[in-house]
Design a protein around this motif. Sequence first.
Motif, mmCIF file in Angstrom:
data_model
loop_
_atom_site.group_PDB
_atom_site.id
_atom_site.type_symbol
_atom_site.label_atom_id
_atom_site.label_comp_id
_atom_site.label_asym_id
_atom_site.label_seq_id
_atom_site.Cartn_x
_atom_site.Cartn_y
_atom_site.Cartn_z
ATOM 1 N N LEU A 124 0.828 -1.205 0.000
ATOM 2 C CA LEU A 124 0.000 0.000 0.000
ATOM 3 C C LEU A 124 0.864 1.258 0.000
ATOM 4 O O LEU A 124 0.567 2.230 -0.704
ATOM 5 C CB LEU A 124 -0.934 0.007 1.214
ATOM 6 N N LEU A 125 1.925 1.244 0.778
ATOM 7 C CA LEU A 125 2.824 2.397 0.828
ATOM 8 C C LEU A 125 3.547 2.588 -0.496
ATOM 9 O O LEU A 125 3.718 3.706 -0.980
ATOM 10 C CB LEU A 125 3.822 2.253 1.983
ATOM 11 N N SER A 126 3.949 1.483 -1.116
ATOM 12 C CA SER A 126 4.606 1.546 -2.420
ATOM 13 C C SER A 126 3.641 2.065 -3.481
ATOM 14 O O SER A 126 4.010 2.890 -4.326
ATOM 15 C CB SER A 126 5.126 0.159 -2.798
ATOM 16 N N GLU A 127 2.406 1.592 -3.427
ATOM 17 C CA GLU A 127 1.380 2.057 -4.370
ATOM 18 C C GLU A 127 1.188 3.568 -4.226
ATOM 19 O O GLU A 127 1.084 4.287 -5.219
ATOM 20 C CB GLU A 127 0.066 1.325 -4.093
ATOM 21 N N HIS A 128 1.162 4.050 -2.994
ATOM 22 C CA HIS A 128 1.024 5.489 -2.748
ATOM 23 C C HIS A 128 2.177 6.257 -3.382
ATOM 24 O O HIS A 128 1.971 7.245 -4.075
ATOM 25 C CB HIS A 128 0.958 5.764 -1.245
ATOM 26 N N ASP A 129 3.399 5.815 -3.112
ATOM 27 C CA ASP A 129 4.572 6.504 -3.655
ATOM 28 C C ASP A 129 4.556 6.512 -5.178
ATOM 29 O O ASP A 129 4.864 7.529 -5.811
ATOM 30 C CB ASP A 129 5.866 5.861 -3.147
ATOM 31 N N GLN A 130 4.200 5.393 -5.751
ATOM 32 C CA GLN A 130 4.148 5.269 -7.208
ATOM 33 C C GLN A 130 3.088 6.222 -7.781
ATOM 34 O O GLN A 130 3.326 6.902 -8.777
ATOM 35 C CB GLN A 130 3.833 3.821 -7.576
ATOM 36 N N PHE A 131 1.929 6.281 -7.129
ATOM 37 C CA PHE A 131 0.858 7.145 -7.603
ATOM 38 C C PHE A 131 1.252 8.615 -7.516
ATOM 39 O O PHE A 131 0.964 9.401 -8.423
ATOM 40 C CB PHE A 131 -0.438 6.893 -6.823
ATOM 41 N N GLN A 132 1.915 8.980 -6.434
ATOM 42 C CA GLN A 132 2.314 10.375 -6.254
ATOM 43 C C GLN A 132 3.246 10.839 -7.372
ATOM 44 O O GLN A 132 3.269 12.015 -7.715
ATOM 45 C CB GLN A 132 2.983 10.577 -4.889
ATOM 46 N N SER A 133 3.999 9.903 -7.936
ATOM 47 C CA SER A 133 4.935 10.281 -8.998
ATOM 48 C C SER A 133 4.256 10.477 -10.350
ATOM 49 O O SER A 133 4.841 11.060 -11.254
ATOM 50 C CB SER A 133 6.051 9.240 -9.108
ATOM 51 N N GLU B 177 -4.338 17.809 -8.002
ATOM 52 C CA GLU B 177 -4.527 17.706 -6.551
ATOM 53 C C GLU B 177 -5.827 17.007 -6.186
ATOM 54 O O GLU B 177 -5.875 16.242 -5.226
ATOM 55 C CB GLU B 177 -4.500 19.093 -5.906
ATOM 56 N N ASP B 178 -6.899 17.269 -6.916
ATOM 57 C CA ASP B 178 -8.177 16.640 -6.614
ATOM 58 C C ASP B 178 -8.106 15.120 -6.813
ATOM 59 O O ASP B 178 -8.645 14.348 -6.020
ATOM 60 C CB ASP B 178 -9.295 17.230 -7.478
ATOM 61 N N VAL B 179 -7.425 14.699 -7.865
ATOM 62 C CA VAL B 179 -7.249 13.266 -8.109
ATOM 63 C C VAL B 179 -6.404 12.659 -6.993
ATOM 64 O O VAL B 179 -6.712 11.581 -6.481
ATOM 65 C CB VAL B 179 -6.599 13.021 -9.496
ATOM 66 N N ARG B 180 -5.372 13.356 -6.571
ATOM 67 C CA ARG B 180 -4.534 12.878 -5.468
ATOM 68 C C ARG B 180 -5.349 12.738 -4.181
ATOM 69 O O ARG B 180 -5.190 11.782 -3.436
ATOM 70 C CB ARG B 180 -3.371 13.829 -5.219
ATOM 71 N N ASP B 181 -6.233 13.708 -3.931
ATOM 72 C CA ASP B 181 -7.070 13.647 -2.732
ATOM 73 C C ASP B 181 -8.002 12.444 -2.762
ATOM 74 O O ASP B 181 -8.187 11.757 -1.746
ATOM 75 C CB ASP B 181 -7.878 14.935 -2.568
ATOM 76 N N MET B 182 -8.592 12.177 -3.926
ATOM 77 C CA MET B 182 -9.479 11.012 -4.054
ATOM 78 C C MET B 182 -8.699 9.718 -3.843
ATOM 79 O O MET B 182 -9.170 8.796 -3.182
ATOM 80 C CB MET B 182 -10.159 11.004 -5.434
ATOM 81 N N PHE B 183 -7.495 9.670 -4.392
ATOM 82 C CA PHE B 183 -6.650 8.494 -4.204
ATOM 83 C C PHE B 183 -6.321 8.316 -2.718
ATOM 84 O O PHE B 183 -6.387 7.204 -2.189
ATOM 85 C CB PHE B 183 -5.356 8.623 -5.016
ATOM 86 N N ALA B 184 -5.976 9.407 -2.048
ATOM 87 C CA ALA B 184 -5.617 9.341 -0.628
ATOM 88 C C ALA B 184 -6.796 8.851 0.214
ATOM 89 O O ALA B 184 -6.634 8.032 1.126
ATOM 90 C CB ALA B 184 -5.142 10.709 -0.132
#
Length: 168
Positions: free
Chosen positions: A80-89, A94-101
Amino acid sequence: MEVNSLHDLFVYELQGMYDIENKLVGALDELATETSNQDISRAFAEHREETEEHVTRLEESFRALDETPERQDNDVVNGLLSEHDQFQSIATNEDVRDMFALNAGMKSERLEITGYEGLLMLADQLDFGTDVTDPIESNVSDEKQALSDLQELAGGSKLKSLVSRLTG
């Protein structure tokens, strides 16, 4: 660590939950600061404080078992942490990032709830006392409430305006 009994399995799983909670303290801190939606950010910041308490409660369960608190690396939370890091790159909106978070937070809560429920099932089979189980029951209760809060947030009007911005 050799795992040859239900007691060993319980300790192994407890170590895994201890690892998850310790890793999530930092992850929640990161999510709270990188999320632009104030409601989502606040939810992560508040849950970070709870997560620190979860670590302390797990240490109580270790002590009740006369075990030293140790972490057993948990590959699921690592993923899950790796998926987060990968997505952030790759995400620039910002809105898409918020939905992902928000979704990542719900995934994490479900993982924790399942882990704690498994520990309680084993504790029941092993006839562990409340000195072992009460801290775990408190943690699972907090996790269920956190999931409910995130789900409520996901259905709220402020999030709907975020979705509206994304869908045009």
